[in-house]
Design a protein around this motif. Structure first.
Motif, PDB file in Angstrom:
ATOM      1  N   ASP A  54       0.878  -1.164   0.000  1.00 29.32           N
ATOM      2  CA  ASP A  54       0.000   0.000   0.000  1.00 29.32           C
ATOM      3  C   ASP A  54       0.919   1.218   0.000  1.00 29.32           C
ATOM      4  OD1 ASP A  54      -1.645   2.158   0.510  1.00 29.32           O
ATOM      5  OD2 ASP A  54      -2.753   1.175   2.135  1.00 29.32           O
ATOM      6  N   TYR A  55       1.290   1.645  -1.192  1.00 30.30           N
ATOM      7  CA  TYR A  55       2.308   2.677  -1.317  1.00 30.30           C
ATOM      8  C   TYR A  55       1.879   4.010  -0.723  1.00 30.30           C
ATOM      9  CZ  TYR A  55       4.281  -0.859  -4.313  1.00 30.30           C
ATOM     10  OH  TYR A  55       4.771  -2.036  -4.782  1.00 30.30           O
ATOM     11  N   SER A  56       0.594   4.320  -0.736  1.00 30.10           N
ATOM     12  CA  SER A  56       0.124   5.565  -0.125  1.00 30.10           C
ATOM     13  C   SER A  56       0.363   5.535   1.385  1.00 30.10           C
ATOM     14  CB  SER A  56      -1.358   5.780  -0.411  1.00 30.10           C
ATOM     15  OG  SER A  56      -1.563   5.977  -1.785  1.00 30.10           O
ATOM     16  N   ALA A  57       0.023   4.427   2.033  1.00 31.97           N
ATOM     17  CA  ALA A  57       0.236   4.297   3.475  1.00 31.97           C
ATOM     18  C   ALA A  57       1.726   4.283   3.805  1.00 31.97           C
ATOM     19  CB  ALA A  57      -0.432   3.031   4.001  1.00 31.97           C
ATOM     20  N   LEU A  58       2.505   3.597   2.998  1.00 30.16           N
ATOM     21  CA  LEU A  58       3.947   3.519   3.215  1.00 30.16           C
ATOM     22  C   LEU A  58       4.581   4.905   3.068  1.00 30.16           C
ATOM     23  CD1 LEU A  58       6.130   1.410   3.811  1.00 30.16           C
ATOM     24  CD2 LEU A  58       6.387   1.106   1.355  1.00 30.16           C
ATOM     25  N   LEU A  59       4.181   5.632   2.040  1.00 31.79           N
ATOM     26  CA  LEU A  59       4.698   6.981   1.828  1.00 31.79           C
ATOM     27  C   LEU A  59       4.296   7.907   2.973  1.00 31.79           C
ATOM     28  CD1 LEU A  59       6.188   8.976   0.013  1.00 31.79           C
ATOM     29  CD2 LEU A  59       4.044   9.356  -1.195  1.00 31.79           C
ATOM     30  N   ALA A  60       3.050   7.797   3.431  1.00 29.51           N
ATOM     31  CA  ALA A  60       2.596   8.633   4.545  1.00 29.51           C
ATOM     32  C   ALA A  60       3.395   8.343   5.812  1.00 29.51           C
ATOM     33  CB  ALA A  60       1.101   8.419   4.790  1.00 29.51           C
ATOM     34  N   ARG A  61       3.607   7.066   6.111  1.00 27.75           N
ATOM     35  CA  ARG A  61       4.364   6.698   7.319  1.00 27.75           C
ATOM     36  C   ARG A  61       5.805   7.172   7.213  1.00 27.75           C
ATOM     37  NH1 ARG A  61       3.517   5.865  12.374  1.00 27.75           N
ATOM     38  NH2 ARG A  61       1.862   4.410  11.888  1.00 27.75           N
ATOM     39  N   CYS A  62       6.439   6.931   6.089  1.00 24.89           N
ATOM     40  CA  CYS A  62       7.837   7.348   5.919  1.00 24.89           C
ATOM     41  C   CYS A  62       7.958   8.868   5.913  1.00 24.89           C
ATOM     42  CB  CYS A  62       8.424   6.743   4.653  1.00 24.89           C
ATOM     43  SG  CYS A  62       8.710   4.963   4.786  1.00 24.89           S
ATOM     44  N   GLY A  63       6.977   9.554   5.330  1.00 22.65           N
ATOM     45  CA  GLY A  63       6.990  11.012   5.352  1.00 22.65           C
ATOM     46  C   GLY A  63       6.915  11.553   6.765  1.00 22.65           C
ATOM     47  N   ALA A  64       6.047  10.962   7.589  1.00 22.85           N
ATOM     48  CA  ALA A  64       5.944  11.380   8.984  1.00 22.85           C
ATOM     49  C   ALA A  64       7.250  11.106   9.734  1.00 22.85           C
ATOM     50  CB  ALA A  64       4.775  10.666   9.662  1.00 22.85           C
ATOM     51  N   LEU A  65       7.846   9.964   9.483  1.00 25.65           N
ATOM     52  CA  LEU A  65       9.125   9.643  10.126  1.00 25.65           C
ATOM     53  C   LEU A  65      10.209  10.618   9.698  1.00 25.65           C
ATOM     54  CD1 LEU A  65       9.134   5.763   9.773  1.00 25.65           C
ATOM     55  CD2 LEU A  65       8.902   7.075  11.887  1.00 25.65           C
ATOM     56  N   MET A  66      10.203  10.962   8.426  1.00 24.18           N
ATOM     57  CA  MET A  66      11.220  11.853   7.885  1.00 24.18           C
ATOM     58  C   MET A  66      11.133  13.244   8.524  1.00 24.18           C
ATOM     59  SD  MET A  66      13.568  11.492   5.590  1.00 24.18           S
ATOM     60  CE  MET A  66      14.500  12.306   4.338  1.00 24.18           C
ATOM     61  N   ARG A  67       9.923  13.692   8.834  1.00 30.52           N
ATOM     62  CA  ARG A  67       9.769  15.002   9.482  1.00 30.52           C
ATOM     63  C   ARG A  67      10.367  15.008  10.886  1.00 30.52           C
ATOM     64  NH1 ARG A  67       4.939  14.760   6.718  1.00 30.52           N
ATOM     65  NH2 ARG A  67       3.814  13.851   8.470  1.00 30.52           N
ATOM     66  N   ASP A  68      10.184  13.909  11.608  1.00 28.28           N
ATOM     67  CA  ASP A  68      10.661  13.831  12.990  1.00 28.28           C
ATOM     68  C   ASP A  68      12.105  13.361  13.108  1.00 28.28           C
ATOM     69  OD1 ASP A  68       8.190  14.659  13.934  1.00 28.28           O
ATOM     70  OD2 ASP A  68       7.446  12.613  14.138  1.00 28.28           O
ATOM     71  N   ARG A  69      12.522  12.546  12.167  1.00 25.32           N
ATOM     72  CA  ARG A  69      13.827  11.895  12.269  1.00 25.32           C
ATOM     73  C   ARG A  69      14.328  11.613  10.859  1.00 25.32           C
ATOM     74  NH1 ARG A  69      14.351   6.334  15.677  1.00 25.32           N
ATOM     75  NH2 ARG A  69      16.597   6.241  15.789  1.00 25.32           N
ATOM     76  N   PRO A  70      14.933  12.602  10.207  1.00 24.28           N
ATOM     77  CA  PRO A  70      15.366  12.411   8.818  1.00 24.28           C
ATOM     78  C   PRO A  70      16.281  11.205   8.659  1.00 24.28           C
ATOM     79  CG  PRO A  70      15.601  14.697   9.475  1.00 24.28           C
ATOM     80  CD  PRO A  70      15.272  13.913  10.725  1.00 24.28           C
ATOM     81  N   PHE A  71      16.109  10.496   7.557  1.00 26.09           N
ATOM     82  CA  PHE A  71      16.983   9.352   7.294  1.00 26.09           C
ATOM     83  C   PHE A  71      17.775   9.570   6.032  1.00 26.09           C
ATOM     84  CE2 PHE A  71      13.634   7.804   4.521  1.00 26.09           C
ATOM     85  CZ  PHE A  71      12.456   8.040   5.220  1.00 26.09           C
ATOM     86  N   ASP A  72      18.906   8.881   5.984  1.00 21.79           N
ATOM     87  CA  ASP A  72      19.868   9.046   4.906  1.00 21.79           C
ATOM     88  C   ASP A  72      19.743   8.001   3.817  1.00 21.79           C
ATOM     89  OD1 ASP A  72      21.418  11.168   6.337  1.00 21.79           O
ATOM     90  OD2 ASP A  72      21.696   9.523   7.757  1.00 21.79           O
ATOM     91  N   ALA A  73      19.062   6.903   4.137  1.00 15.48           N
ATOM     92  CA  ALA A  73      18.956   5.810   3.171  1.00 15.48           C
ATOM     93  C   ALA A  73      17.675   5.032   3.389  1.00 15.48           C
ATOM     94  CB  ALA A  73      20.150   4.856   3.340  1.00 15.48           C
ATOM     95  N   VAL A  74      17.253   4.367   2.335  1.00 12.57           N
ATOM     96  CA  VAL A  74      16.104   3.460   2.384  1.00 12.57           C
ATOM     97  C   VAL A  74      16.623   2.076   2.048  1.00 12.57           C
ATOM     98  CG1 VAL A  74      13.863   2.866   1.392  1.00 12.57           C
ATOM     99  CG2 VAL A  74      14.487   5.271   1.703  1.00 12.57           C
ATOM    100  N   LEU A  75      16.338   1.111   2.918  1.00 14.73           N
ATOM    101  CA  LEU A  75      16.749  -0.271   2.698  1.00 14.73           C
ATOM    102  C   LEU A  75      15.499  -1.100   2.440  1.00 14.73           C
ATOM    103  CD1 LEU A  75      19.058  -0.507   5.821  1.00 14.73           C
ATOM    104  CD2 LEU A  75      19.737   0.063   3.500  1.00 14.73           C
ATOM    105  N   ALA A  76      15.579  -1.993   1.477  1.00 16.52           N
ATOM    106  CA  ALA A  76      14.452  -2.856   1.160  1.00 16.52           C
ATOM    107  C   ALA A  76      14.983  -4.209   0.680  1.00 16.52           C
ATOM    108  CB  ALA A  76      13.572  -2.224   0.089  1.00 16.52           C
ATOM    109  N   PRO A  77      14.205  -5.258   0.939  1.00 16.41           N
ATOM    110  CA  PRO A  77      14.664  -6.578   0.482  1.00 16.41           C
ATOM    111  C   PRO A  77      14.630  -6.690  -1.027  1.00 16.41           C
ATOM    112  CG  PRO A  77      12.518  -6.734   1.515  1.00 16.41           C
ATOM    113  CD  PRO A  77      12.966  -5.324   1.644  1.00 16.41           C
TER     114      PRO A  77
END
Length: 77
Positions: A54-77
């Motif tokens: 569910d890319y919309s939900a995933l994007l929303a969650r990651c966007g919220a995380l990015m606002r509070d705690r920016p990340f430098d990389a995305v890891l995926a299997p």
């Protein structure tokens, strides 16, 4: 220290190697049925979405995380 977000699924082979690293802080976003596995492996920041496809939900969650705690990389299997 860098921060990475791991989009976690059932591909848990990478978990021990990531958990052992002390140079990267890994934040996990996964589905409900895998969350406890990541917590048990030592990841303190585990966030849940209903489905990683569910890319919309995933994007929303990651966007919220990015606002509070920016990340430098995305890891995926």
């Amino acid at each position: 220290m860098s921060t990475a977000v791991l989009i976690g699924t059932n591909k848990l082979e990478v978990v021990p190697a990531l958990a052992a690293r002390d140079d990267v802080d890994v934040v996990v976003v996964t589905e409900p049925w895998y969350a406890d596995r990541y917590r048990a492996a030592g990841f303190g920041a585990v966030h849940v979405v209903d489905s990683v496809t569910d890319y919309s939900a995933l994007l929303a969650r990651c966007g919220a995380l990015m606002r509070d705690r920016p990340f430098d990389a995305v890891l995926a299997p």
